[in-house]
Write a protein that holds these residues in place. Structure first.
Motif, PDB file in Angstrom:
ATOM      1  N   VAL A 251       0.860  -1.179   0.000  1.00  0.00           N
ATOM      2  CA  VAL A 251       0.000   0.000   0.000  1.00  0.00           C
ATOM      3  C   VAL A 251       0.898   1.232   0.000  1.00  0.00           C
ATOM      4  O   VAL A 251       1.646   1.457   0.956  1.00  0.00           O
ATOM      5  CB  VAL A 251      -0.937   0.018   1.225  1.00  0.00           C
ATOM      6  N   LYS A 252       0.874   1.977  -1.101  1.00  0.00           N
ATOM      7  CA  LYS A 252       1.747   3.143  -1.262  1.00  0.00           C
ATOM      8  C   LYS A 252       3.205   2.759  -1.045  1.00  0.00           C
ATOM      9  O   LYS A 252       3.974   3.457  -0.395  1.00  0.00           O
ATOM     10  CB  LYS A 252       1.334   4.271  -0.322  1.00  0.00           C
ATOM     11  N   GLY A 253       3.563   1.587  -1.581  1.00  0.00           N
ATOM     12  CA  GLY A 253       4.938   1.112  -1.523  1.00  0.00           C
ATOM     13  C   GLY A 253       5.348   0.470  -0.214  1.00  0.00           C
ATOM     14  O   GLY A 253       6.511   0.097  -0.047  1.00  0.00           O
ATOM     15  N   VAL A 254       4.408   0.328   0.723  1.00  0.00           N
ATOM     16  CA  VAL A 254       4.717  -0.208   2.048  1.00  0.00           C
ATOM     17  C   VAL A 254       4.021  -1.560   2.229  1.00  0.00           C
ATOM     18  O   VAL A 254       2.815  -1.665   1.999  1.00  0.00           O
ATOM     19  CB  VAL A 254       4.258   0.757   3.159  1.00  0.00           C
ATOM     20  N   PRO A 255       4.761  -2.623   2.648  1.00  0.00           N
ATOM     21  CA  PRO A 255       4.106  -3.911   2.900  1.00  0.00           C
ATOM     22  C   PRO A 255       3.263  -3.851   4.171  1.00  0.00           C
ATOM     23  O   PRO A 255       3.705  -3.331   5.196  1.00  0.00           O
ATOM     24  CB  PRO A 255       5.286  -4.877   3.054  1.00  0.00           C
ATOM     25  N   MET A 256       2.038  -4.373   4.089  1.00  0.00           N
ATOM     26  CA  MET A 256       1.119  -4.347   5.226  1.00  0.00           C
ATOM     27  C   MET A 256       0.476  -5.708   5.417  1.00  0.00           C
ATOM     28  O   MET A 256       0.228  -6.442   4.459  1.00  0.00           O
ATOM     29  CB  MET A 256       0.022  -3.292   5.025  1.00  0.00           C
ATOM     30  N   LEU A 257       0.158  -5.990   6.676  1.00  0.00           N
ATOM     31  CA  LEU A 257      -0.469  -7.257   7.058  1.00  0.00           C
ATOM     32  C   LEU A 257      -1.963  -7.063   7.281  1.00  0.00           C
ATOM     33  O   LEU A 257      -2.385  -6.067   7.853  1.00  0.00           O
ATOM     34  CB  LEU A 257       0.192  -7.764   8.353  1.00  0.00           C
ATOM     35  N   ASP A 258      -2.756  -8.045   6.832  1.00  0.00           N
ATOM     36  CA  ASP A 258      -4.181  -8.132   7.142  1.00  0.00           C
ATOM     37  C   ASP A 258      -4.928  -6.870   6.697  1.00  0.00           C
ATOM     38  O   ASP A 258      -5.382  -6.075   7.511  1.00  0.00           O
ATOM     39  CB  ASP A 258      -4.379  -8.380   8.641  1.00  0.00           C
ATOM     40  N   LEU A 259      -5.098  -6.739   5.392  1.00  0.00           N
ATOM     41  CA  LEU A 259      -5.701  -5.532   4.830  1.00  0.00           C
ATOM     42  C   LEU A 259      -7.204  -5.472   5.092  1.00  0.00           C
ATOM     43  O   LEU A 259      -7.914  -6.463   4.931  1.00  0.00           O
ATOM     44  CB  LEU A 259      -5.473  -5.479   3.318  1.00  0.00           C
ATOM     45  N   ASN A 260      -7.676  -4.288   5.476  1.00  0.00           N
ATOM     46  CA  ASN A 260      -9.121  -4.074   5.521  1.00  0.00           C
ATOM     47  C   ASN A 260      -9.573  -3.663   4.119  1.00  0.00           C
ATOM     48  O   ASN A 260      -8.775  -3.589   3.170  1.00  0.00           O
ATOM     49  CB  ASN A 260      -9.510  -3.051   6.584  1.00  0.00           C
ATOM     50  N   TYR A 261     -10.871  -3.358   3.973  1.00  0.00           N
ATOM     51  CA  TYR A 261     -11.404  -3.086   2.637  1.00  0.00           C
ATOM     52  C   TYR A 261     -10.736  -1.881   1.985  1.00  0.00           C
ATOM     53  O   TYR A 261     -10.355  -1.920   0.808  1.00  0.00           O
ATOM     54  CB  TYR A 261     -12.919  -2.859   2.705  1.00  0.00           C
ATOM     55  N   LYS A 262     -10.593  -0.783   2.733  1.00  0.00           N
ATOM     56  CA  LYS A 262     -10.009   0.426   2.152  1.00  0.00           C
ATOM     57  C   LYS A 262      -8.577   0.186   1.699  1.00  0.00           C
ATOM     58  O   LYS A 262      -8.176   0.617   0.609  1.00  0.00           O
ATOM     59  CB  LYS A 262     -10.052   1.575   3.167  1.00  0.00           C
ATOM     60  N   GLU A 263      -7.793  -0.519   2.529  1.00  0.00           N
ATOM     61  CA  GLU A 263      -6.405  -0.811   2.165  1.00  0.00           C
ATOM     62  C   GLU A 263      -6.358  -1.740   0.964  1.00  0.00           C
ATOM     63  O   GLU A 263      -5.524  -1.581   0.069  1.00  0.00           O
ATOM     64  CB  GLU A 263      -5.680  -1.414   3.362  1.00  0.00           C
TER      65      GLU A 263
END
Length: 243
Positions: free
Chosen positions: A168-180
């Motif tokens: 998300v915007k070049g950043v790895p993220m865990l457990d995305l919600n709908y917006k992400e």
């Protein structure tokens, strides 16, 4: 970067498991990943699929559906349209594959266990919640079979859970919600066992291709998140023995 829920990039949403949730099913739970809520039930059917005739083993399969107001706007029930959509078929096949990967089908006997995953509220990660909760319901159904003397021992080979990750915007993220999930450049789902083995990885570059370093970062996040989910599954079974 800041997430609107106040989470860190490597942090799961709050996850809860309520079991049993359906008193009539052989196994059941309500699982929540943040605002995502899924009812998972396991039903034992004393027959094999027709194509398995004369095979000395059972089968585990799944059905998945989203209720009309699980999303912001009411969606039409697929039953009223006369057919299931491609997304629904793909997800329920994924759930079935994930559970069969940790099951000794020969110990299940000549029967079918149906895993029904009904999304009552969706905020991203419905398939990963369904796999994680579906395993809980399946485990309880297998315990029911064992206590009824219908199988000699549990056919479960390992735990299984799933989680989403993304860039998300070049950043790895865990457990995305709908917006992400809606905003992400890369969307991935990981299914793993309790011993840290991969069952399935689904990944798509939604807008920007991802690198090997991006993939490795997401895989590391998934391993962390699934480890936490499986620890919760184990804790749930230890604290809430229902059979």
């Amino acid at each position: 970067m800041s997430r609107h829920e106040g989470r860190q990039n490597d942090e799961m949403r709050a996850v809860t498991i309520t079991r049993p949730f359906n008193q009539r099913a052989e196994g059941s739970c309500l699982i929540t990943f943040g605002q995502t809520r899924v009812i998972c039930t396991a039903s034992v059917e004393e027959q094999q699929p027709r194509w398995m005739k004369n095979q000395n083993r059972g089968w585990v399969t799944a059905e998945y559906g989203m209720l009309p107001r699980s999303t912001h706007d009411r969606t039409t029930r697929e039953a009223s349209q006369g057919k299931q959509g491609g997304r629904t078929l793909e997800i329920q096949r994924l759930i079935g594959r994930s559970l069969r990967a940790v099951t000794d089908l020969s110990k299940l006997g000549k029967r079918t266990v149906w895993i029904d995953c009904d999304v009552i509220q969706a905020d991203g990660g419905t398939r990963t919640a369904s796999i994680t909760g579906g395993f809980i319901a399946f485990m309880d159904a297998c315990r029911w079979l064992e206590h009824q003397g219908m199988i000699k021992s549990l056919p479960i080979l390992d735990f299984v859970a799933a989680v989403s990750c993304g860039m998300v915007k070049g950043v790895p993220m865990l457990d995305l919600n709908y917006k992400e999930d809606f905003d992400c450049e890369t969307d991935m789902n990981f299914v793993m066992t309790g011993t840290g083995k991969f069952i399935e990885i689904q990944g798509t570059a939604e807008s920007v291709p991802f690198t090997l370093n991006d993939f490795n970062a997401m895989a590391a996040l998934a391993t962390k998140g699934i480890g936490e989910l499986i620890a919760l599954q184990r804790k749930t079974f230890l604290e809430g023995m229902t059979m």
